[in-house]
Design an enzyme around this catalytic site. Sequence first.
Site, short mmCIF file in Angstrom:
data_model
loop_
_atom_site.label_atom_id
_atom_site.label_comp_id
_atom_site.label_asym_id
_atom_site.label_seq_id
_atom_site.Cartn_x
_atom_site.Cartn_y
_atom_site.Cartn_z
N CYS A 185 2.60 4.28 7.70
CA CYS A 185 3.35 6.04 6.40
C CYS A 185 2.87 4.80 4.92
O CYS A 185 2.99 5.78 4.35
CB CYS A 185 4.43 6.05 6.64
SG CYS A 185 4.44 7.47 8.45
N ARG B 217 11.03 11.46 1.05
CA ARG B 217 11.47 11.69 2.53
C ARG B 217 12.76 11.66 3.28
O ARG B 217 13.36 12.07 4.19
CB ARG B 217 9.87 11.63 3.75
CG ARG B 217 10.19 10.44 4.31
CD ARG B 217 8.76 9.74 4.61
NE ARG B 217 8.51 8.07 4.33
CZ ARG B 217 9.05 7.57 3.30
NH1 ARG B 217 8.44 7.96 2.05
NH2 ARG B 217 9.05 6.01 3.73
N CYS C 264 -4.19 -5.73 -0.94
CA CYS C 264 -4.11 -4.49 -0.41
C CYS C 264 -2.33 -5.07 -0.79
O CYS C 264 -2.66 -4.70 -2.16
CB CYS C 264 -3.85 -4.23 0.59
SG CYS C 264 -2.87 -5.57 1.87
N SER D 270 10.69 5.12 -3.79
CA SER D 270 9.79 5.95 -3.16
C SER D 270 10.10 6.33 -1.26
O SER D 270 9.27 6.81 -0.41
CB SER D 270 8.34 4.61 -2.80
OG SER D 270 8.43 3.85 -1.80
#
Length: 386
Positions: free
Chosen positions: A186, A71, A344, A67
């Site tokens: 992020c 970027r 979560c 992941s």
Amino acid sequence: MLSKNEVERYSRHVLIPEVGMEGQRRLKNARVLVVGAGGLGSPALMYLAAAGVGTIGVADDDVVEMSNLQRQVVHGVSDVGRLKSESAAQRLASVNPLVQVVRHDVRIDSTNALAIIDGYDIVVDGTDNFPTRYLLNDACVLLGKPDAWGSIYRFDGQASVWWARQGPCYRCVFPEPPPPGLVPSCAEGGVLGLLCAAIGSIQAAEAVKLIVGIGDPLIGRLIVHDALRQSWDVLTVRKDPGCAVCGASPTVTELVDYQDFCGMPGSSGRAAARAPVPLISARELADLLADGSSSTGLLLLDVRGPDERAIAGIPGAQPIHLDEFHSGAAVLQIPRERPVVILCRSGTRSEEAARILIEAGHPDVRNLAGGVLAWVRDVDPSQPSY
Ligand SMILES: [Zn+2]
């Protein structure tokens, strides 16, 4: 002196009158530490190496995950699972073998920051969390070094150069960290990958300007960028004479416990004074769910938003957003007679939600340790991690 090889490689710099041979020689002699080989660190590292900054430190103790690649362009598919510092160092060597890359495969903390940073002229802050950000700021203030800082979230970016000798430091402008959980990372909230290029290259450009001694460095100015509007605003920021670290009578004269300062879970001090939250592992939860919630009465709650739940989840979990815990609505909805497990992504937000429920008097609340990521790793690897 620059070698023939170097003059050829850097000729497009040497041709700029403001840089010239002398500027390129300064770059060669400069030492820049990039903390975090992630989204911001990736473009910063590659441009600093290409520019010929002679010694580049890479500080990161993380490993490359799939992941990250959206970027963190210094890493590639074959680097997944490797240390980021190792992966970045190899890439930089291929970009420019004439620069020396120094790996620091450690998490920078209060015990090692001064010793590491002292070996460099400039710090580029490519970190993604408040404790490290304050740590780097304070260490730079104490050592008198500039901190080329950047920050990104979703479509928004910020950048500045904190240098207490000539202008404000980070604490002058942001004296207090936000409450933990208020500003998502992020990892929790996402980020437009391209934004890293815009902000990380500003940080590298500021480092190069400071080294060569040209232009107006971003000292006392804060760039605020909105990638959706494609707007760039520049705010004037000023030194605070009462600043805790760089003011006239500082109260911070050495590095402190920044996890504690930022009230992060798991730290000593003020966070530990709050109610402890019992944990349940993903495997234990899987066993409980296999027994059937009708027999256990178990209520499984997912405090993430819909976009995160669409990536991965646990069957039977009911969505109830963390905001509803903060507003008090969740406490009213959740029956006290049923045992509750909250989840979560990684266990931080669910810990916050569980604590709210416990402090409201619910007798049986547990937090899923490691969140849905642990579930994917240990119970259902068919789902994606993120
Ligand atoms: Zn300050």
